[in-house]
Motif scaffolding. Sequence first.
Motif, PDB file in Angstrom:
ATOM      1  N   ALA A  88       0.861  -1.185   0.000  1.00 42.95           N
ATOM      2  CA  ALA A  88       0.000   0.000   0.000  1.00 42.95           C
ATOM      3  C   ALA A  88       0.890   1.226   0.000  1.00 42.95           C
ATOM      4  O   ALA A  88       2.086   1.159   0.267  1.00 42.95           O
ATOM      5  N   GLY A  89       0.284   2.361  -0.303  1.00 46.60           N
ATOM      6  CA  GLY A  89       1.030   3.610  -0.323  1.00 46.60           C
ATOM      7  C   GLY A  89       1.421   4.023  -1.730  1.00 46.60           C
ATOM      8  O   GLY A  89       1.259   3.270  -2.700  1.00 46.60           O
ATOM      9  N   THR A  90       1.916   5.249  -1.840  1.00 51.19           N
ATOM     10  CA  THR A  90       2.321   5.799  -3.133  1.00 51.19           C
ATOM     11  C   THR A  90       3.717   6.397  -3.018  1.00 51.19           C
ATOM     12  O   THR A  90       4.171   6.769  -1.934  1.00 51.19           O
ATOM     13  N   ALA A  91       4.398   6.501  -4.151  1.00 54.09           N
ATOM     14  CA  ALA A  91       5.717   7.137  -4.184  1.00 54.09           C
ATOM     15  C   ALA A  91       6.015   7.626  -5.588  1.00 54.09           C
ATOM     16  O   ALA A  91       5.574   7.021  -6.582  1.00 54.09           O
ATOM     17  N   ARG A  92       6.749   8.727  -5.651  1.00 51.58           N
ATOM     18  CA  ARG A  92       7.234   9.274  -6.911  1.00 51.58           C
ATOM     19  C   ARG A  92       8.738   9.480  -6.780  1.00 51.58           C
ATOM     20  O   ARG A  92       9.211  10.006  -5.768  1.00 51.58           O
TER      21      ARG A  92
END
Length: 347
Positions: A88-92
């Motif tokens: 889960a979660g987001t990253a750039r």
Amino acid sequence: MPAAAEATGDTGTTNATTTTTALAAPAAIEATGLTKSYGGTRTDTSVPVLRGIDLRVPTGTVFALLGPNGAGKTTAVRILATLTEPDAGTARVAGYDIRTRRREVRRAISLTGQFAAVDEAQTGAENLRMMARLVGLRRAAARARADGLLARFGLSDAADRLVRTYSGGMRRRVDLAAGLVGEPEVIFLDEPTTGLDPRSRRELWDVVGDLAARGTTVFLTTQYLEEADQLADRVAVLHGGVIVAEGTPAELKSRVAGHHLDLTLATSDAYLRVHATAPHATHHDPRTRALTLPTDGTARHVRALLDELDPTGTDVAHFALRTASLDEVFLTLTAPTTTHPKEPTHA
């Protein structure tokens, strides 16, 4: 960086301004709520490694992720480098989403692991020329790129030697050079000085400093606290799968431990007298007649402590004021109050 921890007055304002400016800069890495578990398909059987971490690394800075063995450092790096999917979660990274723009992320980054990943049966020059050809450079451009990196990393004299004859420090440098062939925007260094002698470690520190000075964003994991203190603009401490503290090295020292007044007492009787009136001492050693007390670091507080503990001026033989070390910060933040699952060895 360590000098900043000693600064007071106007310099402290400058440091705060610099920190604010860095945080306002465009982010090379942004992550929100990253979680990862291993070892089971059901929630009650899986082993959580990351429990929802947030990260923000401004462009052109050195960011150090600290943590004990099994804290989740390598898992975090693998997720950000698109080698492992988060649960889960987001990253750039470099402006690209790690889930939907994996190809662009990989083109923008370089990852150097704990062990040099170069071909020991080739020379240093051959390794770099091969990497340059793999990223699409023509033969002449590849040779020029390899020669430039060999010179930059102080390896020109060893360019035509087989890598198997290199020292550990030289292998790490050629490994880093190989990672820079494609001129990445972000470089991940996962415990890059593991196993190196002190001289080789400091040589690699110089390389990292040069990378940051040239505008490359460096994401560093390490267990060497001095390394983070010397190199990092910001430090995050990962423990039990969560970020337990983040800030500049100076901020973490101040927040967790502040300053310390180290006392050496003149005699054993003096040690016993002072120790009896200093229950807040953070360290005591009757063998060396040493005591350490917390202080805010101001001259007024130091004088007040000395007057309180040694009103006659005869019991304290020597004293020294020092800033808390990152080691003390690390030990405080990662004290074993609870047991956390270990990070899988493959992560």
